[in-house]
Design an enzyme around this catalytic site. Structure first.
Site, PDB file in Angstrom:
ATOM      1  CG  HIS A 289       0.706  -1.252  -3.519  1.00 25.85           C
ATOM      2  ND1 HIS A 289      -0.354  -2.087  -3.221  1.00 25.85           N
ATOM      3  CD2 HIS A 289       1.190  -1.676  -4.707  1.00 25.85           C
ATOM      4  CE1 HIS A 289      -0.494  -2.965  -4.196  1.00 25.85           C
ATOM      5  NE2 HIS A 289       0.426  -2.757  -5.104  1.00 25.85           N
TER       6      HIS A 289
ATOM      7  CE  LYS B 130       2.958 -11.541  -3.182  1.00 23.94           C
ATOM      8  NZ  LYS B 130       2.442 -11.399  -4.516  1.00 23.94           N
TER       9      LYS B 130
ATOM     10  CG  LEU C  30       5.124  -4.285   4.582  1.00 24.22           C
ATOM     11  CD1 LEU C  30       6.453  -3.906   3.969  1.00 24.22           C
ATOM     12  CD2 LEU C  30       4.210  -3.089   4.684  1.00 24.22           C
TER      13      LEU C  30
ATOM     14  CB  SER D 236      -3.872  -6.482  -5.360  1.00 24.76           C
ATOM     15  OG  SER D 236      -3.041  -5.366  -5.186  1.00 24.76           O
TER      16      SER D 236
END
Ligand code: PAF
Length: 280
Positions: free
Chosen positions: A33, A146, A173, A183
Site C-alpha cells: 500500500h 495484485k 510487492l 493484508s
C-alpha cells in the site's frame, strides 16, 4: 496529515482541488500500500487515502468480521509515506440508507475467475469505488495489480461512466520468498506462511512455459492446479488470460496474465503475473 471521518468534512477539505491523487484501501496497510501512495505522490496532489472495510463486497461467510482493523498503525504508515489526507468513514457514513442502487460490472468480467467464486464481490467493489470517487473527485486513482481483476473492473467503470479519472496500476510487492504482500497474509499460520509462496511459484512455472512457447494454456493451468492440490491447497482457479480483457488469449493479445486463487486452510490467497505475449 488530516484524518477525516465524514463525507462533509472530506468535501470541505478538498473543495477547489483539481489534482487529487487517490489511493482507496481497506486498511491493515503493508509496504505494498505504501508503494501505491508513493506512486500517487508522483501523479498528483494532495494525496488522499481512504480506509474503509466495505461490507458490500464481502459475501456471507467471508472474512468481513475478522478483517483486521488497524487504523492508528495505518495512519502512522500513511503519514510517513507523505499522504496528505486520510478518509476513514464508518459504514453509516458510506451507506446512510440501504444501498439498493448498485453498479453491475459487465458479466464477462464480474462473473469469471474470482467473481465465479465470490458472487456479487465486484458489484460491491465497483459500487463503493464509484461512491468514493464521487466524494474524493480525484484526477488520478491508484490500484494495485495484485487485484488484477479488480483493476480491470475499475478501468471499465471509469471508461463506461465517462469518469474524468486516470487509473494508474501499481506493481505487486513481494516478500523475500515471492509471496505477494496482502493484508490477508496475516491470517496464515507459521507452516501455512512457508507454504504460501508456492502459489507464486506455480504461476511463474506457467508463465515461463508460455514464454518458452507452450500453447496449451489449459493444460499448463490444470497441471499447476494439480500440484497445488497435491500440496494441500484448495484451488479455486488457475488460468491464463489476455491481460487487457481477461478473456482467453488471442493471437493479437499484446500481454498475457496467469492468475490463481487458492485456499490454505481458511485463508484465500490470490496472485497473478503479467507478461508480454511471447509468440506474436
Ligand atoms: O482493494 C481494496 O482494498 C478494495 O477492494 C477497495 C478497492 C478499497 C474497495 O473497497
Amino acid at each position: 496529515m488530516q484524518i477525516l471521518r465524514t463525507a462533509a468534512a472530506l468535501r470541505a477539505a478538498l473543495a477547489g482541488e483539481t489534482r487529487t491523487a487517490f489511493v482507496p484501501t481497506m486498511g491493515n496497510l503493508h509496504a505494498g500500500h505504501v508503494s501505491l501512495v508513493d506512486l500517487a505522490r508522483r501523479h498528483g496532489q494532495p494525496v488522499v487515502a481512504s480506509i474503509f472495510v466495505n461490507p458490500l463486497q464481502f459475501g456471507a461467510g467471508e472474512d468481513f468480521d475478522r478483517y483486521p482493523r488497524t487504523l492508528d498503525a495505518d495512519c502512522e504508515k500513511l503519514a510517513a509515506a507523505g499522504c496528505d489526507l486520510v478518509f476513514a468513514p464508518d459504514a453509516a457514513e458510506i451507506y446512510p440508507v440501504p444501498q439498493t442502487f448498485t453498479v453491475q460490472p459487465p458479466e464477462a468480467l464480474a462473473n469469471d475467475l474470482c467473481g465465479a467464486f465470490r458472487p456479487g464481490h465486484f458489484s460491491g467493489v465497483a459500487t463503493v469505488v464509484l461512491k468514493l470517487f464521487n466524494l474524493v473527485q480525484p484526477r488520478v486513482a491508484v490500484f494495485g495489480k495484485k487485484d488484477f481483476q479488480q483493476l480491470l473492473v475499475i478501468r471499465e467503470l471509469v471508461r463506461q461512466f465517462n469518469l474524468p479519472i486516470d487509473i494508474v496500476a501499481g506493481d505487486t510487492l513481494r516478500e523475500a520468498d515471492g509471496l505477494a504482500m496482502s493484508s490477508r497474509n496475516a491470517y496464515l499460520g507459521a507452516s501455512e506462511r512457508i507454504q504460501a509462496a508456492q502459489l507464486q511459484r506455480e504461476l511463474a512455472t506457467v508463465a515461463l512455459a508460455v514464454q518458452a512457447g507452450e500453447r496449451d494454456f489449459e493444460a499448463l493451468a490444470a497441471a499447476a492446479a494439480r500440484r497445488l492440490k497435491m500440496a494441500g491447497w484448495r484451488v479455486d482457479y488457475v488460468a491464463v488470460r489476455d491481460a487487457a480483457t481477461l478473456q482467453a488469449p488471442a493471437a493479437d493479445s499484446a500481454r498475457l496474465v496467469v492468475l490463481g486463487a487458492a485456499w490454505l486452510g481458511s485463508t484465500r490467497l490470490i496472485d497473478n503475473l503479467d507478461f508480454a505475449h511471447p509468440f506474436e
